[in-house]
Design a protein around this motif. Structure first.
Motif, PDB file in Angstrom:
ATOM      1  N   TRP A   1      59.433   2.584 105.327  1.00 17.55           N
ATOM      2  CA  TRP A   1      57.878   1.825 105.640  1.00 17.55           C
ATOM      3  C   TRP A   1      57.736   0.564 106.290  1.00 17.55           C
ATOM      4  N   ASN A   2      56.887  -0.128 107.334  1.00 15.33           N
ATOM      5  CA  ASN A   2      57.896  -1.005 107.655  1.00 15.33           C
ATOM      6  C   ASN A   2      56.516  -1.757 107.380  1.00 15.33           C
ATOM      7  N   ALA A   3      56.643  -2.529 106.595  1.00 15.25           N
ATOM      8  CA  ALA A   3      55.229  -3.168 105.912  1.00 15.25           C
ATOM      9  C   ALA A   3      54.933  -4.679 106.286  1.00 15.25           C
ATOM     10  N   ASN A   4      55.699  -4.857 107.804  1.00 11.89           N
ATOM     11  CA  ASN A   4      55.210  -5.783 108.901  1.00 11.89           C
ATOM     12  C   ASN A   4      53.773  -5.018 109.514  1.00 11.89           C
ATOM     13  N   ALA A   5      54.827  -4.137 109.539  1.00  8.87           N
ATOM     14  CA  ALA A   5      53.565  -3.516 110.674  1.00  8.87           C
ATOM     15  C   ALA A   5      53.091  -1.760 110.218  1.00  8.87           C
ATOM     16  N   ASN A   6      52.108  -2.177 108.343  1.00 13.24           N
ATOM     17  CA  ASN A   6      51.862  -1.271 107.730  1.00 13.24           C
ATOM     18  C   ASN A   6      52.311  -0.107 107.969  1.00 13.24           C
TER      19      ASN A   6
ATOM     20  N   PRO B   1      65.546  -5.148 102.651  1.00 16.61           N
ATOM     21  CA  PRO B   1      65.605  -4.474 103.637  1.00 16.61           C
ATOM     22  C   PRO B   1      65.452  -4.980 104.921  1.00 16.61           C
ATOM     23  N   HIS B   2      66.189  -4.375 106.329  1.00 18.59           N
ATOM     24  CA  HIS B   2      65.318  -4.995 107.714  1.00 18.59           C
ATOM     25  C   HIS B   2      64.331  -3.124 108.092  1.00 18.59           C
ATOM     26  N   PRO B   3      63.632  -4.327 109.105  1.00 19.13           N
ATOM     27  CA  PRO B   3      62.865  -5.290 108.920  1.00 19.13           C
ATOM     28  C   PRO B   3      62.515  -6.433 108.376  1.00 19.13           C
ATOM     29  N   ASP B   4      61.547  -5.915 107.189  1.00 18.50           N
ATOM     30  CA  ASP B   4      60.585  -6.620 106.480  1.00 18.50           C
ATOM     31  C   ASP B   4      61.096  -7.443 105.421  1.00 18.50           C
ATOM     32  N   ALA B   5      62.220  -6.926 104.664  1.00 16.93           N
ATOM     33  CA  ALA B   5      62.738  -7.527 103.140  1.00 16.93           C
ATOM     34  C   ALA B   5      62.155  -7.120 102.134  1.00 16.93           C
ATOM     35  N   THR B   6      61.072  -5.613 102.453  1.00 18.35           N
ATOM     36  CA  THR B   6      61.040  -5.322 101.657  1.00 18.35           C
ATOM     37  C   THR B   6      60.947  -4.233 101.223  1.00 18.35           C
TER      38      THR B   6
END
Length: 295
Positions: A207-212, A275-280
């Motif tokens: 899950w990419n929290a930057n891009a949701n 973790p990559h890419p969002d450190a979340t």
């Protein structure tokens, strides 16, 4: 099975572990009661073998010989967790060890899981945790001298102090999340102890929290890059590392405390590294497969 220098030898040959963390909690259930090793093993072991995985590590002990039989039929070793929870007596390890120590799938016993962060999940202080693990590892050695004991730590800070006290620990593992590279991890570790290392957990969630949104490509990129780094530092070729365990085999839906174990929730923590890419850390999205075992 023996530890010699930085290597793990099986039948005299150095081994490199291509592992995954395996904690098959069913949809709608929670850890640890919802773990279903027996129900998951036939499907999971076959898929793991197809993916080239040769080892799993657990967070609760497997004591069912039938589960071990199925894993071993696919030549998958087990690093069996026997002590994570500080409220359990030190001698609680005896039953699980005696139950399965004669099984060929057992490669090592593991104690703790990044216990320096969680105080053996009961908030014990660092030195109290060390003392308990010292007791536990000594009891393991009294009941089984055929399998190494591995202690699973979080990152490197303080590991040298713990290692100096834990002589019965044969191998150290570290859970490390530093994005898409390990940096100086292997050279830094080499200065702390002369025991072999493996990565107890590594990888990225999907899950990419930057891009949701779900981002399997970023998860794959990180898993590939980090695995390559581990292989390049393998003790088979002169490095300090005997392998690593991708976190994790399949998604677990119980882990977001604000959500429901029946739903794939997207809650996450961003402690400042990760973790990559969002450190979340999006806890319900770490699986190489989803909860229904779709890759």
């Amino acid at each position: 099975i023996e530890v010699r220098g930085r290597q793990l030898l099986v039948d005299g040959r150095p081994v490199h572990l291509k592992g995954v963390a395996w904690n098959p909690v069913e949809k709608g259930r929670t850890h640890p009661g919802g773990i279903d090793f027996r129900g998951a093993v036939a499907r999971d072991a076959a898929m793991m073998a197809e993916a080239g995985i040769n080892a799993i590590r657990t967070y609760e002990p497997i004591t069912d010989a039938g589960v071990l039989d199925e894993l071993w039929s696919h030549k998958i070793w087990v690093l069996n967790s026997v002590y994570n929870y500080g409220a359990s007596a030190a001698d609680s390890v005896v039953g699980p060890i005696n139950a399965v120590k004669g099984h060929p799938a057992i490669l090592m016993w593991t104690i703790g899981n990044e216990w320096n962060y969680n105080g053996l999940y009961v908030g014990m202080g660092f030195w109290d945790s060390v003392q308990r693990l010292k007791e536990v590892s000594a009891i393991i050695k009294q009941h089984d001298t055929s399998h190494p004991v591995a202690c699973i730590y979080g990152e490197l800070s303080g590991l040298q102090d713990a290692a100096a006290q834990l002589a019965d620990v044969d191998v150290w593992a570290v859970n490390v999340y530093r994005g898409i590279a390990f940096g100086n991890l292997f050279t830094d570790y080499a200065a702390l102890t002369d025991k072999p290392l493996f990565l107890g957990e590594y990888g990225a969630d999907a899950w990419n929290a930057n891009a949701n949104r779900e981002d399997q490509a970023a998860q794959a990129d990180a898993t590939r890059a980090l695995t390559k780094d581990i292989v390049e530092h393998s003790s088979v070729r002169g490095g300090v590392c005997i392998g690593g365990f991708v976190f994790e085999w399949a998604d677990e839906w119980w882990k977001d405390g604000d959500g429901s174990p029946w739903a794939h929730d997207v809650g996450g923590d961003a402690p400042g590294g990760g973790p990559h890419p969002d450190a979340t850390f999006n806890e319900e999205w770490w699986g190489l497969t989803d909860i229904d075992r779709n890759p």
